[in-house]
Design an enzyme around this catalytic site. Structure first.
Site, mmCIF file in Angstrom:
data_model
loop_
_atom_site.group_PDB
_atom_site.id
_atom_site.type_symbol
_atom_site.label_atom_id
_atom_site.label_comp_id
_atom_site.label_asym_id
_atom_site.label_seq_id
_atom_site.Cartn_x
_atom_site.Cartn_y
_atom_site.Cartn_z
ATOM 1 N N GLU A 4 3.959 6.767 7.354
ATOM 2 C CA GLU A 4 4.570 5.319 6.954
ATOM 3 C C GLU A 4 4.586 5.338 5.408
ATOM 4 O OE1 GLU A 4 3.349 1.471 8.903
ATOM 5 O OE2 GLU A 4 1.828 1.592 6.998
ATOM 6 N N THR B 182 0.746 -1.205 0.048
ATOM 7 C CA THR B 182 -0.057 0.075 -0.018
ATOM 8 C C THR B 182 0.969 1.216 -0.065
ATOM 9 O OG1 THR B 182 -0.212 -0.251 2.442
ATOM 10 C CG2 THR B 182 -2.118 -0.917 1.058
HETATM 11 C C1 2GW Z 1 -3.727 7.896 16.188
HETATM 12 C C2 2GW Z 1 -4.906 7.628 15.101
HETATM 13 C C3 2GW Z 1 -5.885 8.123 15.634
HETATM 14 C C4 2GW Z 1 -6.445 8.507 16.806
HETATM 15 C C5 2GW Z 1 -5.262 8.863 17.628
HETATM 16 C C6 2GW Z 1 -4.082 8.709 17.265
HETATM 17 C C7 2GW Z 1 -3.057 8.864 18.205
HETATM 18 C C8 2GW Z 1 -1.758 8.428 17.850
HETATM 19 C C9 2GW Z 1 -3.144 9.485 19.300
HETATM 20 O O1 2GW Z 1 -4.440 10.167 19.692
HETATM 21 N N1 2GW Z 1 -2.232 9.889 20.313
HETATM 22 C C10 2GW Z 1 -1.043 9.389 20.081
HETATM 23 O O2 2GW Z 1 0.014 9.587 20.673
HETATM 24 N N2 2GW Z 1 -0.783 8.679 18.839
HETATM 25 C C11 2GW Z 1 0.776 8.227 18.518
HETATM 26 O O3 2GW Z 1 0.743 8.022 16.996
HETATM 27 C C12 2GW Z 1 1.030 6.943 19.165
HETATM 28 O O4 2GW Z 1 2.271 6.841 19.700
HETATM 29 C C13 2GW Z 1 0.619 5.856 18.153
HETATM 30 O O5 2GW Z 1 0.979 4.606 18.185
HETATM 31 C C14 2GW Z 1 1.239 6.596 17.038
HETATM 32 C C15 2GW Z 1 0.694 6.300 15.678
HETATM 33 O O6 2GW Z 1 -0.788 5.990 15.613
HETATM 34 P P1 2GW Z 1 -1.536 4.486 15.578
HETATM 35 O O7 2GW Z 1 -0.769 3.769 16.441
HETATM 36 O O8 2GW Z 1 -3.000 4.664 16.118
HETATM 37 O O9 2GW Z 1 -1.503 4.123 13.969
HETATM 38 P P2 2GW Z 1 -1.465 2.584 13.433
HETATM 39 O O10 2GW Z 1 -1.085 1.776 14.568
HETATM 40 O O11 2GW Z 1 -2.433 2.559 12.568
HETATM 41 O O12 2GW Z 1 0.107 2.996 12.925
HETATM 42 C C16 2GW Z 1 0.712 3.027 11.420
HETATM 43 O O13 2GW Z 1 0.269 4.012 10.854
HETATM 44 C C17 2GW Z 1 0.571 5.239 11.243
HETATM 45 C C18 2GW Z 1 0.220 6.343 10.231
HETATM 46 O O14 2GW Z 1 -1.109 6.329 9.853
HETATM 47 C C19 2GW Z 1 1.852 5.652 11.838
HETATM 48 O O15 2GW Z 1 2.776 5.652 10.495
HETATM 49 C C20 2GW Z 1 2.317 4.492 12.314
HETATM 50 O O16 2GW Z 1 3.763 4.655 12.758
HETATM 51 C C21 2GW Z 1 1.961 3.087 11.795
HETATM 52 O O17 2GW Z 1 2.426 2.060 12.822
#
Ligand code: 2GW
Ligand code: MN
Length: 296
Positions: free
Chosen positions: A246, A190
């Site tokens: 990402e 993707t």
């Molecule tokens: C993120 C999405 C929706 C709502 C809140 C947040 C959020 C993220 C937040 O409210 N507070 C916060 O501290 N974060 C930080 O951003 C936290 O460290 C989290 O692990 C990181 C990435 O968000 P996450 O984990 O929800 O996204 P994933 O698991 O879908 O991650 C992948 O895609 C992301 C981009 O869309 C990033 O690239 C991430 O590194 C990827 O693993």
């Protein structure tokens, strides 16, 4: 970088001179086409890596963001599990970025380990919370990390360590194979396919997961600077890459090959059905309650 010597990879990566046996795993790809090792269980002697890194004085800054609801939901489990499994024996400092420093739980830390809390603004869009990590990390490397640590590792907070995540993972620049994509055909990756985005790419080597990346402080500075610059350019052009930071990270690692690649052992999702090649699950995705966490 590595070169083959009778089945052993001699690491010429600046980080360490321990060996990886590429032949000890025949069921998985253990070397990229540019001769960077892909680290799987069975390929390394953990003791040798730890000794070599201690000798060299390697030290690690771990960055993690816990903004808004993510602090209560994930941070304590992340840090407590990290204390049991992440780079034990090396000097480690956690840099926790949050909008609510007063809510950071107190964690019992091992010797040579410390934790620093840094206040950040809470962006209203979650995409911005995720993307702006790049700039924040870069600033901290410049202001502090580069004077005190050899390596930096950047983590999502919504995960839990469950087995050794050790010094074999340290390298000049380190990328992680995404658990959902490592066995899929490339056409399923993707990547961002919008030519108007700086993250646009037609083809690539792997699909990397932004939940874990790292390297020497100098390289992580370059990675986060480049990604942030692309993110800003996209904003100026009114576009956003499909998977945010990402997508930009994947573009970066396509143009600047990582010197070390982590297998999905280093970030596994237990919702994926049993796989014979994943022998050790070192870090696991935490369950996500989207309904609850993503209201903005
Ligand atoms: C993120 C999405 C929706 C709502 C809140 C947040 C959020 C993220 C937040 O409210 N507070 C916060 O501290 N974060 C930080 O951003 C936290 O460290 C989290 O692990 C990181 C990435 O968000 P996450 O984990 O929800 O996204 P994933 O698991 O879908 O991650 C992948 O895609 C992301 C981009 O869309 C990033 O690239 C991430 O590194 C990827 O693993
Ligand atoms: Mn995540």
């Amino acid at each position: 970088k590595c070169s083959l010597q009778s089945g052993k990879m001699l690491l010429l990566d600046s980080s360490v001179d321990a060996t990886l046996s590429v032949q000890s795993r025949s069921d998985v790809q253990t070397c990229t086409k540019w001769k960077a090792p892909i680290i799987w269980e069975g390929m390394f002697d953990a003791r040798l890596f730890d000794e070599a890194h201690k000798r060299k004085g390697s030290s690690v800054a771990l960055t993690v963001f816990a903004v808004g609801k993510y602090l209560d939901a994930y941070l304590e489990i992340f840090l407590n599990s990290s204390e049991k499994h992440f780079m034990l024996g090396l000097r480690v400092t956690y840099y926790v970025f949050t909008d609510t420093p007063e809510k950071v739980p107190s964690i019992l830390l091992g010797p040579n380990r410390s934790l620093k809390v840094i206040r950040v603004d809470r962006h209203s869009r979650w995409q911005d919370i995720s993307m702006m990590r790049m700039q924040t990390i870069s600033d901290l490397i410049e202001g502090e990390i580069r004077h005190n640590f050899t390596h930096v590792f950047c983590f999502d907070v919504d995960q839990k360590f469950s087995e050794r995540f050790g010094s074999e993972a340290l390298g000049d620049s380190v990328a992680l194979l995404h658990a959902y994509f490592y066995r899929l055909p490339k056409k399923m990756y993707t990547y961002d396919r919008n030519p108007l985005s700086k993250a646009y790419m037609e083809q690539g080597d792997f699909y990397y997961h932004a939940a874990v990346f790292g390297g020497t402080w100098r390289n992580v500075k370059a990675i986060t600077d480049a990604c942030y610059k692309s993110i800003v350019e996209d904003k100026e052009n009114g576009v956003e890459a499909i998977w945010h930071d990402e997508s930009h990270l994947n573009k970066y690692f396509w143009l600047n090959k990582p010197s070390r690649v982590l297998s999905p052992e280093y970030c596994w999702d237990d919702n994926i059905r049993y796989r014979t090649d994943v022998l050790v699950k070192r870090l696991l995705w935490a369950p996500k309650d989207y309904e609850h966490l993503r209201i903005n």
